[in-house]
Scaffold this active site. Structure first.
Site, mmCIF file in Angstrom:
data_model
loop_
_atom_site.group_PDB
_atom_site.id
_atom_site.type_symbol
_atom_site.label_atom_id
_atom_site.label_comp_id
_atom_site.label_asym_id
_atom_site.label_seq_id
_atom_site.Cartn_x
_atom_site.Cartn_y
_atom_site.Cartn_z
ATOM 1 N N ASP A 93 0.951 -1.099 0.013
ATOM 2 C CA ASP A 93 -0.094 0.043 0.100
ATOM 3 C C ASP A 93 0.939 1.197 0.127
ATOM 4 O O ASP A 93 1.902 1.277 0.343
ATOM 5 C CB ASP A 93 -0.816 -0.077 1.134
ATOM 6 C CG ASP A 93 -0.232 0.082 2.475
ATOM 7 O OD1 ASP A 93 0.481 -0.581 2.402
ATOM 8 O OD2 ASP A 93 -0.575 0.852 3.307
ATOM 9 N N GLU A 149 0.012 -1.047 5.926
ATOM 10 C CA GLU A 149 1.335 -0.476 6.703
ATOM 11 C C GLU A 149 1.193 0.986 6.959
ATOM 12 O O GLU A 149 1.467 1.600 7.843
ATOM 13 C CB GLU A 149 2.804 -0.826 6.177
ATOM 14 C CG GLU A 149 3.914 -0.481 6.979
ATOM 15 C CD GLU A 149 4.373 0.705 7.003
ATOM 16 O OE1 GLU A 149 5.016 1.153 7.929
ATOM 17 O OE2 GLU A 149 3.768 1.585 6.089
#
Length: 379
Positions: A93, A149
């Site tokens: 991400d 994250e």
């Protein structure tokens, strides 16, 4: 020849081999960046996970387990039949919203590549999988590539803990500033402080209201005062809102709070103080909600692995302690030796124009491969 000399010899050989694979690494990087993957977009993350899974499968010959939690696709590889010896951690991400590529496409100028997510941390994923492609000992190796994250790993923390617990080491492929490896990170706690007041007409009857915005102002000053610069503890009120219209006494207000410290006891002190906040205005109500948190990653968690990296990679490797968090905080928090910042050398993470040095990809992949083969094997 002892283990360290063998490791250094292997590292030199791997550097040459991976230098020849540099064009393939560049192609893989371009493919990853072409698939935008903001943390808030499950559909985009699903497409990104497909591309990462294909890269990992091609490089290692093994398909990942796909672990979907709350619509977020995390990927896990386990190699061999024994217990986990070393875990490599990355994330797919990014902080960049869909559509960013239209105005800021991936591009290469000499040794520099730029594009959304290039240093944080799609180049790290390229390094990770190409390191495994040339690693001569994958038994006991596990890989986690998570999808959250950048927002604190709320749905992948349990997966990371489950995979890493008991391992001899964790290697985190976050980007590196000037080649420095990260050996300590501040712990991070996030909070939302909400104020409930009472609405009233600002012109006709302001005295009948309880101004949540005014109460929030009092609390922001109290919150900011909890910082302790001498101990490196920051307490930062960040985004805030109050009220609905310009002629109404605000009935509700809120502020986010970012807390960071290298000292876990400091995080606990601030936590207790935030939970003990009391309203100033009569009739106002406060609610403090804790959000995603990461424990501090102390330098002691990285000391042995950093020393090993210096012995294998040469004394030119240097270390740093940083305020930003990563999934390395999570592995260090359960007692696993953790070395971070093993991704691409670059800069400007989370900012327009983030970049990497392409020449760092083969070198870092060689180091990661050598560390992976060595950790837990008569170091």
């Amino acid at each position: 020849m002892d283990r360290y000399r063998e490791g250094m010899t292997a590292l030199s050989s791997l550097r040459a081999h991976l230098a020849a694979a540099a064009p393939r690494m560049l192609d893989d990087l371009a493919e990853l960046i072409a698939v935008e993957s903001p943390s808030s977009d499950p559909d985009a993350l699903a497409r990104s996970a497909d591309v990462v899974a294909a890269l990992g499968t091609r490089c290692t010959g093994q398909s990942p387990e796909r672990v979907v939690v709350a619509d977020r696709p995390h990927l896990r590889w386990r190699f061999g039949s024994g217990p986990t010896r070393v875990v490599l951690i990355g994330h797919h991400d990014t902080v960049w919203p869909r559509g960013t590529l239209a105005r800021w496409p991936f591009s290469v100028d000499g040794d520099r590549a730029t594009g959304p997510g290039v240093v944080d941390m799609k180049a790290g994923l390229v390094i990770l999988f190409h390191a495994l492609a040339v690693c001569d000992d994958l038994d006991g190796v596990a890989v986690i590539v998570n999808a959250d994250e950048e927002i604190g790993s709320p749905t992948s923390t349990e997966l990371i803990h489950d995979t890493a617990r008991g391992a001899a080491g964790a290697l985190v492929l976050e980007g590196s500033t000037q080649g420095r490896l990260k050996v300590a990170r501040k712990g991070i706690s996030h909070y939302s402080v909400r104020v409930t007041g009472r609405a009233a007409h600002a012109g006709n009857a302001p005295h009948l209201g309880i101004n949540a915005g005014v109460e929030l102002s009092h609390q922001i000053l109290r919150i900011a005062a909890l910082a302790d610069p001498q101990r490196g503890t920051t307490v930062s009120p960040t985004d805030s809102t109050a009220g609905t219209t310009s002629n109404t006494i605000p009935a509700a207000a809120r502020v986010s709070v970012d807390v960071r410290s290298f000292d876990q006891a400091e995080l606990e002190r601030v936590d207790a103080a935030l939970r003990a906040l009391e309203p100033v205005l009569e009739g106002a109500r406060l609610d403090v909600e804790a959000g995603p948190a990461r424990p501090a990653m102390p330098e002691s968690a990285a000391a042995e692995l950093f020393a090993l990296a210096q012995r294998l990679g040469g004394p030119g490797l240097v270390s740093e302690a940083v305020g930003g968090g990563s999934d390395g905080n999570l592995t260090a928090g359960i007692g696993v030796r953790t070395l971070d910042g093993l991704g691409a050398i670059g800069g400007n993470a989370h900012a327009e124009g983030e970049w990497i040095e392409l020449s760092s990809l083969p070198d870092r992949a060689a180091l990661v491969s050598t560390l992976t083969a060595t950790i837990g094997r008569a170091e």
